[in-house]
Design a protein around this motif. Structure first.
Motif, PDB file in Angstrom:
ATOM      1  N   LYS A 230       0.837  -1.208   0.000  1.00  0.00           N
ATOM      2  CA  LYS A 230       0.000   0.000   0.000  1.00  0.00           C
ATOM      3  C   LYS A 230       0.870   1.257   0.000  1.00  0.00           C
TER       4      LYS A 230
ATOM      5  N   ALA B 108      -1.495   3.224  -2.395  1.00  0.00           N
ATOM      6  CA  ALA B 108      -2.824   2.628  -2.582  1.00  0.00           C
ATOM      7  C   ALA B 108      -3.667   2.801  -1.319  1.00  0.00           C
TER       8      ALA B 108
ATOM      9  N   ILE C 206      -3.916   4.322  -6.386  1.00  0.00           N
ATOM     10  CA  ILE C 206      -4.660   3.069  -6.591  1.00  0.00           C
ATOM     11  C   ILE C 206      -5.739   2.962  -5.519  1.00  0.00           C
TER      12      ILE C 206
END
Ligand code: 13P
Ligand code: SF4
Length: 306
Positions: free
Chosen positions: A11, A16, A52
């Motif tokens: 992440k 993300a 993302i």
């Protein structure tokens, strides 16, 4: 492999964000940035600065995030995670429904495809459906696909005729009056909290009806020590975790949305690592569906806290 640590690393590396619906497998909350109901998650998708967005939920939710953020990469960990209710109406069925009731504004539940949203006037979620229908100032509205939510909205407003499409959530629709009678017999005096996707005869017996977040907020603000919960099991699981001193009884066994439960930590790890499955929406449909969703976000004052 410790999926939680590895997902956190990915992440950070990829900038993300993970949005998780509260019907997801509960361990997913360990790596989620936001957990909540459909309205809250769409509000968070609209706001995020991440590159993302991984949606731990079902297809229409990831599709809605993509429509709201066309320049971001939106991922759904398991591409088979669909919604049985959203699949109950396609574009030609919508056109037929609208033609039959010509000139009446069409409200679509967020649990619908991008194509369906692209030809509706405004979208809603279960937490703002009453407010959205009311905002149209129309004597009659078309409501789709969920007949149960539509009926419930009509009852709350009193002065609007809600013409419903014949769709429903098979999980909530499966709860019966007999289930209510039985559980009440076993637990006299205990409040029943129900989701508006339940049948009208069930919500009319409930002490409170609201979205998943609405149900969780009701518990938060109540001094009662025991509750009967009539919605998908994910909510009861989270309530048991968050309020260990209180007791929660799910109205019946097997209130499980199999689609929601498809996403696992293993899938989320693979999804972030390989950037799969990427959700794409046709540009023209996306723009029209965005108008429908944005009208809801602008009209809705309803906030949904984590
Ligand atoms: P909410 O997230 O609005 O409570 O709706 C529940 C649901 O069925 C989502 O698919
Ligand atoms: Fe669709 Fe019902 Fe599952 Fe929600 S719980 S995703 S409405 S099938």
């Amino acid at each position: 492999m410790n999926y939680i640590t590895e997902i956190q690393k990915l992440k950070k590396e990829k900038n993300a964000v993970v949005l998780a619906h509260c019907y997801q497998n509960i361990e997913i909350d360990n790596i989620a940035d936001y957990v909540g109901d459909s309205l809250y998650l769409s509000q968070m998708a609209a706001k995020t600065n991440a590159d993302i967005i991984l949606f731990a939920g079902v297809y229409f939710m990831a599709q809605t995030a993509k429509i709201l953020c066309p320049d971001k990469k939106v991922l759904l960990p398991d591409i088979k995670a669909g919604c049985a209710m959203a699949d109950m109406i396609n574009l030609s069925q919508l056109r037929e429904f609208k033609q039959k009731h010509n000139g009446i504004p069409a409200v679509c539940y967020i649990n619908s495809t991008a194509e369906v949203k692209s030809e509706c006037d405004i979208c809603c979620t279960s937490s703002n459906a009453v407010e959205i229908v009311d905002s149209l100032n129309s004597e009659k509205v078309l409501f789709l696909p969920d007949k149960n939510l539509g009926r419930w909205v009509e009852k709350q407003l009193g002065d609007v005729e809600v013409i419903t499409y014949d769709g429903c959530c098979p999980i909530h629709h499966n709860i019966t009056v007999e289930d209510v009678v039985q559980i009440r017999k076993e637990n006299p005096g205990i409040k029943l909290l129900a989701h508006p996707e339940c049948k009208e005869e069930v919500t009319s017996l409930a002490d409170f009806t609201g979205s998943t977040t609405g149900i969780m907020n009701f518990v938060k603000n109540s001094s009662d020590k025991k509750f009967i919960i009539a919605t998908e099991k994910g909510v009861t699981d989270r309530l048991k975790r968050d309020y260990p001193q209180k007791e929660f009884i799910i109205i019946k066994d097997n209130l499980i949305c199999e689609s929601m439960k498809l996403n696992t930590l293993h899938d989320i790890y693979n999804s972030l690592k390989n950037e799969t499955y990427e959700i794409k929406v046709d540009k023209d449909i996306s723009q029209k569906a965005l108008n429908c969703i944005e009208r809801m976000l602008n009209a809705s004052k309803t906030g949904a806290a984590k």
